[in-house]
Structures are given as structure tokens and as C-alpha cells.
Write an enzyme that holds these catalytic residues in place. Structure first.
Site, PDB file in Angstrom:
ATOM      1  N   TRP A  10      -0.322  -8.325  -2.303  1.00 52.26           N
ATOM      2  CA  TRP A  10       0.831  -7.599  -1.753  1.00 52.26           C
ATOM      3  C   TRP A  10       1.416  -6.585  -2.727  1.00 52.26           C
ATOM      4  O   TRP A  10       2.333  -5.840  -2.374  1.00 52.26           O
ATOM      5  CB  TRP A  10       1.922  -8.599  -1.326  1.00 52.26           C
ATOM      6  CG  TRP A  10       1.529  -9.486  -0.185  1.00 52.26           C
ATOM      7  CD1 TRP A  10       0.318  -9.508   0.469  1.00 52.26           C
ATOM      8  CD2 TRP A  10       2.333 -10.473   0.455  1.00 52.26           C
ATOM      9  NE1 TRP A  10       0.329 -10.449   1.469  1.00 52.26           N
ATOM     10  CE2 TRP A  10       1.562 -11.066   1.486  1.00 52.26           C
ATOM     11  CE3 TRP A  10       3.631 -10.926   0.261  1.00 52.26           C
ATOM     12  CZ2 TRP A  10       2.054 -12.083   2.308  1.00 52.26           C
ATOM     13  CZ3 TRP A  10       4.120 -11.940   1.084  1.00 52.26           C
ATOM     14  CH2 TRP A  10       3.342 -12.499   2.092  1.00 52.26           C
ATOM     15  N   HIS A  94      -6.563  -6.378 -12.399  1.00 49.55           N
ATOM     16  CA  HIS A  94      -6.480  -5.394 -11.321  1.00 49.55           C
ATOM     17  C   HIS A  94      -6.430  -3.982 -11.913  1.00 49.55           C
ATOM     18  O   HIS A  94      -5.793  -3.756 -12.942  1.00 49.55           O
ATOM     19  CB  HIS A  94      -5.245  -5.657 -10.451  1.00 49.55           C
ATOM     20  CG  HIS A  94      -5.282  -4.856  -9.194  1.00 49.55           C
ATOM     21  ND1 HIS A  94      -4.901  -3.534  -9.159  1.00 49.55           N
ATOM     22  CD2 HIS A  94      -5.723  -5.167  -7.950  1.00 49.55           C
ATOM     23  CE1 HIS A  94      -5.087  -3.069  -7.929  1.00 49.55           C
ATOM     24  NE2 HIS A  94      -5.589  -4.046  -7.172  1.00 49.55           N
ATOM     25  N   GLU A  96      -4.760  -1.468 -11.224  1.00 46.68           N
ATOM     26  CA  GLU A  96      -3.421  -0.910 -11.461  1.00 46.68           C
ATOM     27  C   GLU A  96      -2.825  -1.460 -12.755  1.00 46.68           C
ATOM     28  O   GLU A  96      -2.082  -0.769 -13.443  1.00 46.68           O
ATOM     29  CB  GLU A  96      -2.521  -1.206 -10.245  1.00 46.68           C
ATOM     30  CG  GLU A  96      -2.929  -0.328  -9.066  1.00 46.68           C
ATOM     31  CD  GLU A  96      -2.725  -0.967  -7.695  1.00 46.68           C
ATOM     32  OE1 GLU A  96      -1.966  -1.935  -7.579  1.00 46.68           O
ATOM     33  OE2 GLU A  96      -3.362  -0.478  -6.739  1.00 46.68           O
ATOM     34  N   SER A 212      -9.531  -0.479   0.357  1.00 42.64           N
ATOM     35  CA  SER A 212      -9.379   0.042   1.721  1.00 42.64           C
ATOM     36  C   SER A 212     -10.136  -0.760   2.781  1.00 42.64           C
ATOM     37  O   SER A 212     -10.642  -0.188   3.747  1.00 42.64           O
ATOM     38  CB  SER A 212      -9.774   1.529   1.770  1.00 42.64           C
ATOM     39  OG  SER A 212      -8.929   2.285   0.915  1.00 42.64           O
ATOM     40  N   GLY A 233      -5.432  -5.026  -0.010  1.00 41.10           N
ATOM     41  CA  GLY A 233      -4.102  -4.538  -0.392  1.00 41.10           C
ATOM     42  C   GLY A 233      -3.300  -4.156   0.844  1.00 41.10           C
ATOM     43  O   GLY A 233      -2.742  -5.012   1.538  1.00 41.10           O
ATOM     44  N   GLY A 234      -3.270  -2.874   1.145  1.00 41.55           N
ATOM     45  CA  GLY A 234      -2.435  -2.343   2.235  1.00 41.55           C
ATOM     46  C   GLY A 234      -2.524  -3.124   3.540  1.00 41.55           C
ATOM     47  O   GLY A 234      -1.490  -3.438   4.150  1.00 41.55           O
TER      48      GLY A 234
HETATM   49  P1  PGA Z   1      -6.235  -1.531  -0.759  1.00 40.86           P
HETATM   50  O1  PGA Z   1      -6.015  -2.311  -2.145  1.00 40.86           O
HETATM   51  O2  PGA Z   1      -6.810  -2.531   0.218  1.00 40.86           O
HETATM   52  O3  PGA Z   1      -4.859  -1.068  -0.362  1.00 40.86           O
HETATM   53  O4  PGA Z   1      -7.165  -0.417  -1.024  1.00 40.86           O
HETATM   54  C1  PGA Z   1      -6.968  -3.239  -2.597  1.00 40.86           C
HETATM   55  C2  PGA Z   1      -6.530  -3.808  -3.924  1.00 40.86           C
HETATM   56  O5  PGA Z   1      -5.929  -3.081  -4.716  1.00 40.86           O
HETATM   57  O6  PGA Z   1      -6.758  -4.995  -4.204  1.00 40.86           O
END
Ligand code: PGA
Length: 249
Positions: A10, A94, A96, A212, A233-234
Site C-alpha cells: 500500500w 523495494h 523506492e 503495474s 502496488g496501485g
Molecule cells: P505498482 O507497484 O503495482 O503500482 O506498479 C508495484 C510495487 O511497487 O510493488
């Protein structure tokens, strides 16, 4: 048999009220599945999520943890703190965290070690950036990420590791690796682990794809033989989409 896993990351979304609302929706709509289903709310809401899901098969996992046992690390969360609120799995590495918080392979190796020492299962994320893929370096980058963070672990550690291959260019961009690109990389990852350890370990480790994934593409990606699920993610922020992705596995 390798475990199938669908996990929702999340990220920095959903306050407490929104967290509980989404969990209630998920619980109500959760399909019957053999896959393990996990959600990773932000750390401040982990305890509430654990309590909310007490009688559920959904596992609450952490998005991050620090490598030190305790001490002067303002703003950080230790393995013991996670365990004390009922968390048994942490996402580590991750992209990020790597990109925005300076987490190098060396730091990640320490985090992985600290997690496993404390009996926290690791969901280890890694993947190449767009320039790496364009330059044809994606296999070498992925191999070095695995080697630097994981390959000094004992063979026995691998039963507590889940891998999540997430090409950075596909995260949050709407652009997904094609199912064939995912399969090609996952097969490469398994081969690399077989060479560093042995084929039994390589065959047993679950390798998730992330980047994605949505209801429209999940089934095709999950149908690939070396793809054991997804880190979402999203699309994990909407109960209906996440449920459809779980159904796809
Ligand atoms: P996303 O993110 O599904 O929004 O591309 C995946 C993730 O960062 O684990």
C-alpha cells in the site's frame, strides 16, 4: 510445491480509517484461494490491521524494517517492534527505498540478515532500471543485486525468503513487463540461484512479479511457469481490483 502469493504494497497510502475500510472490503470479498494473500499497510497502521484480521487468512506484512536491534535511529522500526505487534514478514529492498532513501545492496544485506536472525520472513525486492534494460544489462544487474544482498546467506535461510522481481520501469508507470519478459527473467533468477546454491533451493523459492499488475494482465503474467504470484502496488488499493488479481492466480 512452491507457494503462490499475492501481496498488496500500500506504500504511503491510507490513513487508519481508510485502512480499516479497505480491510473490511477485502475480508468481505476475499475469494477462496490456495494462494497466500498479504497486505502491507503503512507501519503506523500495522497493529490495527493485525487486530482487524485476527480471524482472517490475510497476512499483514511490513513495508520495511531497520537492521539494528535498537538504538539511536530516529524514525526507524526494528525487527523486535514488528514481532511485538504480530508481524512475521517484511518487504526489504523495494526500489523506492533504494531510490529515495539511499538503501544500497550493502544496507539491504544487513536488513535481510537482521530480519532472518529475528525469524522474520523476507520478501526481497529487486529489479533493473530502464537504462539497464535498454543497454542490455538487466540480467547482470539482477544477478548482482541478488548476489550482494542474499548469496552470503546459508542455504537454510532460503525457506524464509520470497523474491519479488520488479523492473523499476514498470512500477507505477502503467507499463508492465510482458509475460514473456517476466518469465525470461524469473527463469534466469532461478538458474542463478541454482548455480549459487542448488536446484532444490531454486525450485522451492517463490518468485513474484511486480510492476503495474492489474486485473486485465494478472492472469497472463501468473500463467507463466516461473511466476509464483505478484507484488501489487496501485491495484491493491482498490478491493475489487485486488480481489480480481487474487482470483487470477
Ligand atoms: P505498482 O507497484 O503495482 O503500482 O506498479 C508495484 C510495487 O511497487 O510493488
Amino acid at each position: 510445491m512452491r507457494k503462490k502469493i499475492v501481496a498488496g504494497n500500500w506504500k504511503m497510502n491510507k490513513n487508519l480509517e481508510q485502512t480499516l475500510t479497505l480491510l473490511a472490503e477485502l475480508s468481505a470479498k476475499l475469494p477462496d484461494t490456495k494462494a497466500e494473500v498479504m497486505v502491507a499497510p503503512t507501519s503506523i497502521n500495522l497493529l490495527s490491521a493485525v487486530r482487524n484480521l485476527e480471524n482472517s487468512t490475510i497476512e499483514v506484512i511490513a513495508q520495511n524494517m531497520h537492521f539494528a536491534e535498537s538504538g539511536a535511529y530516529t524514525g526507524e522500526i526494528s525487527a523486535d517492534m514488528l514481532l511485538s505487534v504480530g508481524i512475521q514478514t517484511a518487504i526489504i529492498g523495494h526500489s523506492e527505498r533504494r531510490a529515495y532513501f539511499g538503501e544500497s545492496d550493502e544496507i539491504l544485506a544487513q536488513k535481510v540478515k537482521a530480519a532472518l536472525t529475528n525469524n522474520i520472513r523476507v520478501m526481497f525486492c529487486f529489479g533493473e532500471e530502464l537504462e539497464d534494460r535498454k543497454a542490455g544489462n538487466h540480467f547482470a544487474i539482477v544477478e548482482s543485486q541478488l548476489k550482494n544482498a542474499l548469496f552470503s546467506l546459508d542455504a537454510s535461510a532460503w525457506s524464509n525468503i520470497v523474491l519479488a522481481y520488479e523492473p523499476v520501469w514498470a512500477i507505477g508507470t502503467g507499463e508492465t513487463a510482458s509475460p514473456d519478459q517476466a518469465q525470461e527473467m524469473h527463469a534466469f533468477i532461478r538458474k542463478t540461484i541454482a548455480e549459487a546454491y542448488d536446484s532444490a533451493i531454486a525450485d522451492q523459492v517463490s518468485i513474484l512479479y511486480g510492476g503495474s499488475v492489474k486485473p486485465a494482465n494478472a492472469e497472463e503474467i501468473f500463467s507463466k511457469p516461473d511466476v509464483d504470484g505478484g507484488l501489487i502496488g496501485g491495484a491493491s488499493l482498490k478491493a475489487d481490483d485486488f480481489v480480481d488479481i487474487i482470483k487470477a492466480i
